[in-house]
Design a protein around this motif. Structure first.
Motif, PDB file in Angstrom:
ATOM      1  N   GLU A 168      44.056 -14.166  16.793  1.00 36.20           N
ATOM      2  CA  GLU A 168      44.432 -15.601  17.403  1.00 36.20           C
ATOM      3  C   GLU A 168      43.408 -16.526  17.357  1.00 36.20           C
ATOM      4  O   GLU A 168      43.518 -17.855  16.832  1.00 36.20           O
ATOM      5  CB  GLU A 168      44.718 -15.609  18.993  1.00 36.20           C
ATOM      6  CG  GLU A 168      45.920 -14.792  19.311  1.00 36.20           C
ATOM      7  CD  GLU A 168      46.143 -14.673  20.873  1.00 36.20           C
ATOM      8  OE1 GLU A 168      45.150 -15.062  21.560  1.00 36.20           O
ATOM      9  OE2 GLU A 168      46.990 -13.920  21.344  1.00 36.20           O
ATOM     10  N   TYR A 169      42.231 -16.227  17.262  1.00 38.33           N
ATOM     11  CA  TYR A 169      40.965 -17.068  16.886  1.00 38.33           C
ATOM     12  C   TYR A 169      40.909 -17.262  15.459  1.00 38.33           C
ATOM     13  O   TYR A 169      40.727 -18.514  14.975  1.00 38.33           O
ATOM     14  CB  TYR A 169      39.759 -16.511  17.222  1.00 38.33           C
ATOM     15  CG  TYR A 169      38.546 -17.228  16.816  1.00 38.33           C
ATOM     16  CD1 TYR A 169      38.003 -18.463  17.820  1.00 38.33           C
ATOM     17  CD2 TYR A 169      37.705 -17.150  15.922  1.00 38.33           C
ATOM     18  CE1 TYR A 169      37.195 -18.899  17.517  1.00 38.33           C
ATOM     19  CE2 TYR A 169      36.775 -17.880  15.581  1.00 38.33           C
ATOM     20  CZ  TYR A 169      36.227 -18.971  16.537  1.00 38.33           C
ATOM     21  OH  TYR A 169      35.231 -19.940  16.218  1.00 38.33           O
ATOM     22  N   LEU A 170      41.432 -16.354  14.566  1.00 34.28           N
ATOM     23  CA  LEU A 170      41.389 -16.751  13.053  1.00 34.28           C
ATOM     24  C   LEU A 170      42.279 -17.672  12.581  1.00 34.28           C
ATOM     25  O   LEU A 170      42.335 -18.205  11.938  1.00 34.28           O
ATOM     26  CB  LEU A 170      41.633 -15.320  12.209  1.00 34.28           C
ATOM     27  CG  LEU A 170      40.340 -14.433  12.311  1.00 34.28           C
ATOM     28  CD1 LEU A 170      40.683 -13.147  11.407  1.00 34.28           C
ATOM     29  CD2 LEU A 170      39.066 -14.984  11.884  1.00 34.28           C
ATOM     30  N   TRP A 171      43.679 -17.693  13.675  1.00 35.01           N
ATOM     31  CA  TRP A 171      44.501 -18.386  13.490  1.00 35.01           C
ATOM     32  C   TRP A 171      44.079 -19.983  13.710  1.00 35.01           C
ATOM     33  O   TRP A 171      44.621 -20.831  13.028  1.00 35.01           O
ATOM     34  CB  TRP A 171      45.607 -18.041  14.284  1.00 35.01           C
ATOM     35  CG  TRP A 171      46.955 -19.148  13.876  1.00 35.01           C
ATOM     36  CD1 TRP A 171      47.629 -19.825  15.145  1.00 35.01           C
ATOM     37  CD2 TRP A 171      47.950 -19.046  12.940  1.00 35.01           C
ATOM     38  NE1 TRP A 171      48.678 -20.673  14.312  1.00 35.01           N
ATOM     39  CE2 TRP A 171      48.818 -20.204  13.134  1.00 35.01           C
ATOM     40  CE3 TRP A 171      47.768 -18.609  11.683  1.00 35.01           C
ATOM     41  CZ2 TRP A 171      49.704 -20.488  12.011  1.00 35.01           C
ATOM     42  CZ3 TRP A 171      48.697 -19.020  10.687  1.00 35.01           C
ATOM     43  CH2 TRP A 171      49.934 -19.778  11.077  1.00 35.01           C
ATOM     44  N   THR A 172      43.417 -20.126  14.677  1.00 34.88           N
ATOM     45  CA  THR A 172      42.808 -21.452  14.884  1.00 34.88           C
ATOM     46  C   THR A 172      41.948 -21.956  13.744  1.00 34.88           C
ATOM     47  O   THR A 172      41.857 -23.050  13.929  1.00 34.88           O
ATOM     48  CB  THR A 172      42.033 -21.448  16.086  1.00 34.88           C
ATOM     49  OG1 THR A 172      40.940 -20.627  16.170  1.00 34.88           O
ATOM     50  CG2 THR A 172      42.885 -21.123  17.456  1.00 34.88           C
ATOM     51  N   GLN A 173      41.430 -20.809  13.057  1.00 33.10           N
ATOM     52  CA  GLN A 173      40.499 -21.290  12.142  1.00 33.10           C
ATOM     53  C   GLN A 173      41.065 -21.244  10.586  1.00 33.10           C
ATOM     54  O   GLN A 173      40.598 -21.046   9.635  1.00 33.10           O
ATOM     55  CB  GLN A 173      39.258 -20.465  12.134  1.00 33.10           C
ATOM     56  CG  GLN A 173      38.345 -20.637  13.385  1.00 33.10           C
ATOM     57  CD  GLN A 173      37.821 -22.069  13.609  1.00 33.10           C
ATOM     58  OE1 GLN A 173      37.688 -22.723  12.722  1.00 33.10           O
ATOM     59  NE2 GLN A 173      37.789 -22.432  14.476  1.00 33.10           N
ATOM     60  N   ARG A 174      42.466 -21.270  10.663  1.00 35.15           N
ATOM     61  CA  ARG A 174      43.196 -20.824   9.562  1.00 35.15           C
ATOM     62  C   ARG A 174      43.054 -21.993   8.381  1.00 35.15           C
ATOM     63  O   ARG A 174      43.175 -21.612   7.040  1.00 35.15           O
ATOM     64  CB  ARG A 174      44.832 -20.898   9.967  1.00 35.15           C
ATOM     65  CG  ARG A 174      45.506 -22.262  10.406  1.00 35.15           C
ATOM     66  CD  ARG A 174      46.757 -21.969  10.753  1.00 35.15           C
ATOM     67  NE  ARG A 174      47.479 -23.474  11.283  1.00 35.15           N
ATOM     68  CZ  ARG A 174      47.195 -23.598  12.533  1.00 35.15           C
ATOM     69  NH1 ARG A 174      46.542 -23.045  13.307  1.00 35.15           N
ATOM     70  NH2 ARG A 174      47.666 -24.711  12.951  1.00 35.15           N
ATOM     71  N   ALA A 175      42.582 -23.074   8.559  1.00 34.42           N
ATOM     72  CA  ALA A 175      42.478 -24.063   7.530  1.00 34.42           C
ATOM     73  C   ALA A 175      40.925 -23.852   6.827  1.00 34.42           C
ATOM     74  O   ALA A 175      41.080 -23.409   5.390  1.00 34.42           O
ATOM     75  CB  ALA A 175      42.116 -25.724   8.148  1.00 34.42           C
ATOM     76  N   THR A 176      39.959 -23.320   7.485  1.00 37.22           N
ATOM     77  CA  THR A 176      38.797 -22.949   6.832  1.00 37.22           C
ATOM     78  C   THR A 176      39.143 -21.464   6.006  1.00 37.22           C
ATOM     79  O   THR A 176      38.626 -21.258   4.665  1.00 37.22           O
ATOM     80  CB  THR A 176      37.721 -22.748   7.893  1.00 37.22           C
ATOM     81  OG1 THR A 176      37.371 -23.902   8.548  1.00 37.22           O
ATOM     82  CG2 THR A 176      36.346 -22.094   7.188  1.00 37.22           C
ATOM     83  N   ILE A 177      39.770 -20.492   6.718  1.00 40.43           N
ATOM     84  CA  ILE A 177      39.907 -19.168   6.093  1.00 40.43           C
ATOM     85  C   ILE A 177      41.048 -19.337   5.072  1.00 40.43           C
ATOM     86  O   ILE A 177      40.509 -18.587   3.934  1.00 40.43           O
ATOM     87  CB  ILE A 177      40.599 -18.118   7.203  1.00 40.43           C
ATOM     88  CG1 ILE A 177      39.648 -18.266   8.470  1.00 40.43           C
ATOM     89  CG2 ILE A 177      40.984 -17.101   6.524  1.00 40.43           C
ATOM     90  CD1 ILE A 177      40.007 -17.163   9.369  1.00 40.43           C
ATOM     91  N   TRP A 178      42.048 -20.216   4.990  1.00 40.14           N
ATOM     92  CA  TRP A 178      43.045 -20.099   3.740  1.00 40.14           C
ATOM     93  C   TRP A 178      42.285 -21.147   2.581  1.00 40.14           C
ATOM     94  O   TRP A 178      42.637 -20.390   1.648  1.00 40.14           O
ATOM     95  CB  TRP A 178      44.181 -20.990   4.273  1.00 40.14           C
ATOM     96  CG  TRP A 178      45.190 -20.033   4.922  1.00 40.14           C
ATOM     97  CD1 TRP A 178      45.528 -20.286   6.557  1.00 40.14           C
ATOM     98  CD2 TRP A 178      45.902 -19.191   4.523  1.00 40.14           C
ATOM     99  NE1 TRP A 178      46.617 -19.351   6.645  1.00 40.14           N
ATOM    100  CE2 TRP A 178      46.757 -18.660   5.504  1.00 40.14           C
ATOM    101  CE3 TRP A 178      46.124 -18.384   3.322  1.00 40.14           C
ATOM    102  CZ2 TRP A 178      47.929 -17.620   5.289  1.00 40.14           C
ATOM    103  CZ3 TRP A 178      46.918 -17.409   3.161  1.00 40.14           C
ATOM    104  CH2 TRP A 178      47.663 -16.733   4.090  1.00 40.14           C
ATOM    105  N   ASN A 179      41.401 -21.857   2.994  1.00 37.98           N
ATOM    106  CA  ASN A 179      40.614 -22.521   1.976  1.00 37.98           C
ATOM    107  C   ASN A 179      39.955 -21.575   1.244  1.00 37.98           C
ATOM    108  O   ASN A 179      39.612 -21.331  -0.161  1.00 37.98           O
ATOM    109  CB  ASN A 179      39.869 -23.682   2.528  1.00 37.98           C
ATOM    110  CG  ASN A 179      39.105 -24.530   1.303  1.00 37.98           C
ATOM    111  OD1 ASN A 179      39.582 -24.982   0.525  1.00 37.98           O
ATOM    112  ND2 ASN A 179      37.702 -24.255   1.046  1.00 37.98           N
ATOM    113  N   ALA A 180      39.044 -20.653   1.962  1.00 41.10           N
ATOM    114  CA  ALA A 180      38.309 -19.628   1.495  1.00 41.10           C
ATOM    115  C   ALA A 180      38.954 -18.623   0.595  1.00 41.10           C
ATOM    116  O   ALA A 180      38.576 -18.215  -0.489  1.00 41.10           O
ATOM    117  CB  ALA A 180      37.402 -18.990   2.662  1.00 41.10           C
ATOM    118  N   MET A 181      40.211 -18.294   1.337  1.00 36.59           N
ATOM    119  CA  MET A 181      41.030 -17.344   0.464  1.00 36.59           C
ATOM    120  C   MET A 181      41.414 -17.981  -0.721  1.00 36.59           C
ATOM    121  O   MET A 181      41.480 -16.990  -1.551  1.00 36.59           O
ATOM    122  CB  MET A 181      42.122 -16.673   1.456  1.00 36.59           C
ATOM    123  CG  MET A 181      42.787 -15.722   0.916  1.00 36.59           C
ATOM    124  SD  MET A 181      44.270 -15.012   1.843  1.00 36.59           S
ATOM    125  CE  MET A 181      43.062 -13.953   3.035  1.00 36.59           C
TER     126      MET A 181
END
Length: 317
Positions: free
Chosen positions: A81-94
């Motif tokens: 759930e926390y990663l989902w709140t940071q999805r913009a940062t994580i998706w950009n890195a991925m």
């Protein structure tokens, strides 16, 4: 007629003797299967363990440590759930990792196979010189300081996607694998026949050599894909822009400093609140799981060619 019959019987007897000698006993076969099963589990269990920790409640981890099982009372999805709140940062890195892996793998396979093919041709006059030139970096390195100065001050690749791709595109080990494959697999008669038909070197390489080189292509592609996907060192050295950081570099930063994700505050939470609310250990494991699964899912599709490529140059019995 009698001689032919006797010859056939002799060949049949030799084949039967050979198959009997090569036959594995049931007990030996059982232990081999058991050994390979244990080896497979040793590779799979760490990923399963990481996933279990990622869905374990943070309080349970703090009080009881890592456990290999979860119950209805200890399970928690707060990390995801926390990663989902940071999805913009994580998706950009991925997305950065995906671009670097795809482009780097394609470029690396092309450069490596071209170099390997050239070095495999007996008629190439500079074959020994370039083989030695490629072999030297396998033993000696120019050092970190020299490579950093060249990449940043001379080539001006710092803080660009190119610095994540070019330094890893070609390795001496992969070139040697490609050269050995072409030497042992591509008959010289095929190349000579194509030349007599008027084919150019580019036509020979792309129309004849590459189509029958799937094992070595898959092997080199997997080596490069694993290297690019798991690389974080290049980002640590050369990347300052957070938008250009790969997923692995972000994970490494999180492991060193959990405040990395607080640079993107959400819903009015302060940095102190985010650190207090963030499930630290489970988030680490959730990110590690997200990193490991995509590249692990790629391997089975190339396994057949990968195993064939690893046996390049083996002595045939």
């Amino acid at each position: 007629m009698a001689e032919m019959t006797h010859k056939r019987r002799s060949e049949k007897t030799e084949n039967e003797n050979g198959s009997r000698l090569n036959r594995i006993k049931p007990v030996t076969n059982f232990f081999f299967n058991l050994l390979f099963t244990l080896l497979a589990l040793s590779c799979l269990l760490p990923i399963v363990f990481i996933f279990i920790i990622s869905i374990t409640d943070e309080n349970v981890i703090r009080t009881q440590g890592y456990q290999f099982y979860v119950t209805a009372q200890t399970i928690s999805t707060k990390a995801y759930e926390y990663l989902w709140t940071q999805r913009a940062t994580i998706w950009n890195a991925m997305w950065v990792s995906i671009k670097v892996t795809v482009i780097g793998t394609a470029l690396g396979v092309m450069l490596t196979t071209l170099m390997g093919y050239v070095l495999s041709r007996k008629e190439y006059k500079l074959k020994k010189f370039y083989t030695m030139l490629i072999f030297i970096p396998m033993i000696f390195s120019g050092g970190l300081a020299a490579s950093y100065v060249v990449n940043t001050q001379i080539l001006h690749l710092g803080n660009t996607l190119a610095i994540l791709i070019l330094p890893l595109a070609v390795s001496s080990f992969n070139v040697i694998i490609a050269r050995t494959f072409f030497q042992t697999t591509i008959p010289d008669s095929v190349i000579e026949s194509a030349k007599l038909d008027g084919a150019s070197q580019w036509s020979i390489f792309f129309r004849i050599v590459l189509p029958i080189s799937k094992p070595v292509l898959a092997t080199i592609a997997l080596f490069l894909a694993f290297g690019y996907w798991n690389d974080w060192y290049q980002s640590m050295l050369y990347i300052k822009d957070q938008d250009l950081q790969s997923l692995q570099a972000m994970l490494n930063s999180m492991q060193k400093n959990l405040e990395y994700l607080t640079k993107n505050p959400t819903a009015g939470l302060t940095s102190t609140d985010m650190i207090r609310l963030m499930p630290q250990e489970s988030v680490r494991m959730a990110i590690a799981f997200v990193v490991a699964v995509p590249i692990a899912c790629v391997y089975p599709f190339f396994q057949k060619y990968f195993i064939s490529g690893l046996t390049v140059g083996a002595v045939k019995g």
